[in-house]
Write a protein that holds these residues in place. Structure first.
Motif, short mmCIF file in Angstrom:
data_model
loop_
_atom_site.label_atom_id
_atom_site.label_comp_id
_atom_site.label_asym_id
_atom_site.label_seq_id
_atom_site.Cartn_x
_atom_site.Cartn_y
_atom_site.Cartn_z
N PRO A 1 124.09 5.47 70.15
CA PRO A 1 122.74 5.77 70.62
C PRO A 1 122.19 4.65 71.50
CG PRO A 1 122.69 5.13 68.32
CD PRO A 1 124.13 5.18 68.72
N ASN A 2 121.17 4.95 72.23
CA ASN A 2 120.51 3.96 73.07
C ASN A 2 119.57 3.16 72.18
OD1 ASN A 2 118.98 2.54 74.90
ND2 ASN A 2 118.71 4.24 76.30
N ILE B 1 110.01 4.12 80.61
CA ILE B 1 109.88 4.59 79.23
C ILE B 1 108.70 3.93 78.55
CG2 ILE B 1 110.95 4.47 76.93
CD1 ILE B 1 113.63 5.00 78.27
N ALA B 2 108.56 2.62 78.72
CA ALA B 2 107.45 1.88 78.12
C ALA B 2 106.11 2.38 78.66
CB ALA B 2 107.60 0.38 78.36
N VAL C 1 113.57 13.39 75.12
CA VAL C 1 113.16 13.48 76.53
C VAL C 1 113.17 12.10 77.19
CG1 VAL C 1 111.22 14.03 78.05
CG2 VAL C 1 111.85 15.60 76.21
N MET C 2 112.68 11.08 76.49
CA MET C 2 112.66 9.73 77.05
C MET C 2 114.07 9.20 77.29
SD MET C 2 109.62 8.77 77.56
CE MET C 2 107.97 9.12 77.08
N LEU C 3 114.96 9.44 76.35
CA LEU C 3 116.34 8.97 76.50
C LEU C 3 117.06 9.72 77.62
CD1 LEU C 3 117.36 8.46 72.76
CD2 LEU C 3 116.57 6.74 74.39
N ILE C 4 116.79 11.01 77.74
CA ILE C 4 117.35 11.79 78.85
C ILE C 4 116.80 11.26 80.18
CG2 ILE C 4 117.22 14.06 79.97
CD1 ILE C 4 119.36 14.05 77.89
N LEU C 5 115.51 10.93 80.21
CA LEU C 5 114.92 10.35 81.41
C LEU C 5 115.64 9.06 81.80
CD1 LEU C 5 112.59 10.29 83.53
CD2 LEU C 5 111.28 9.00 81.84
N HIS C 6 115.91 8.21 80.82
CA HIS C 6 116.65 6.97 81.08
C HIS C 6 118.02 7.28 81.66
CE1 HIS C 6 119.46 3.76 79.85
NE2 HIS C 6 118.50 2.97 80.28
N GLN C 7 118.72 8.21 81.05
CA GLN C 7 120.06 8.55 81.52
C GLN C 7 120.04 9.19 82.90
OE1 GLN C 7 121.37 10.51 77.75
NE2 GLN C 7 123.19 9.29 78.15
N LEU C 8 119.03 10.01 83.17
CA LEU C 8 118.92 10.62 84.50
C LEU C 8 118.69 9.57 85.58
CD1 LEU C 8 116.86 13.87 83.84
CD2 LEU C 8 119.19 13.72 84.75
#
Length: 173
Positions: free
Chosen positions: A39-40, A87-88, A112-119
């Protein structure tokens, strides 16, 4: 005169220590078959502290932690820094609403936040000509969503045990 209580210093050390542990978990070697399930950790811990204490852990903290990851991973400088700052920012802007959500809804927001990071990372990698990833690239976000309720409880207990409160200075006149 402004005085800083011992609990405020202890609180900052607790936040910094948990982010340092997340950095270590992000860099710790694991078997190749398990790599796609990591995980992130940094994103999860950053999300928690931005939601719980936005005055202590903020966009600057996200940028600093992301920059450290960029240096340690050897990736493009500013890539993770930008993603974690975003994210912050989003977490801090909506921290009062997020606190009221049940954990399963928080887990959906974490996803959603983790997907945003990966995108964002994928977008920059594609812009510099790196090959797109396969489906396993997205599994850390799913794993992060699944472990969020337990990580929330652990970090909440740390916050309560070390009395990590929102940053306040007390005036003694």
């Amino acid at each position: 005169m402004v005085s800083v209580h011992k609990s405020q210093r202890t609180g900052r050390v607790s936040c910094d220590t948990s982010l340092l542990i997340a950095l270590v978990l992000a860099l710790m070697p694991i078997p190749p078959w398990a790599e796609s399930f990591r995980p992130n950790w940094v994103g999860l811990v950053l999300f928690y502290w931005c939601m719980a204490t936005p005055e202590r852990v903020n966009v600057g903290t996200g940028w600093l932690v992301g920059f450290i990851l960029d240096v340690l991973y050897g990736s493009i400088l500013g890539l993770h820094a930008f993603a974690y700052s975003l994210i912050a920012f989003v977490t801090i802007k909506s921290h009062l609403k997020l606190r009221m959500f049940p954990r399963w809804q928080q887990a959906a927001v974490v996803f959603v936040m983790l997907i945003l990071h990966q995108l964002l990372v994928l977008w920059v990698r594609a812009a510099i000509g790196k090959d797109p990833e396969n489906f396993s690239y997205w599994t850390p976000s799913i794993v992060g969503m699944v472990i969020w309720p337990w990580l929330f409880v652990i970090l909440r207990d740390v916050r309560r045990r070390f009395r990590v409160l929102e940053f306040r200075t007390l005036r003694t006149d």
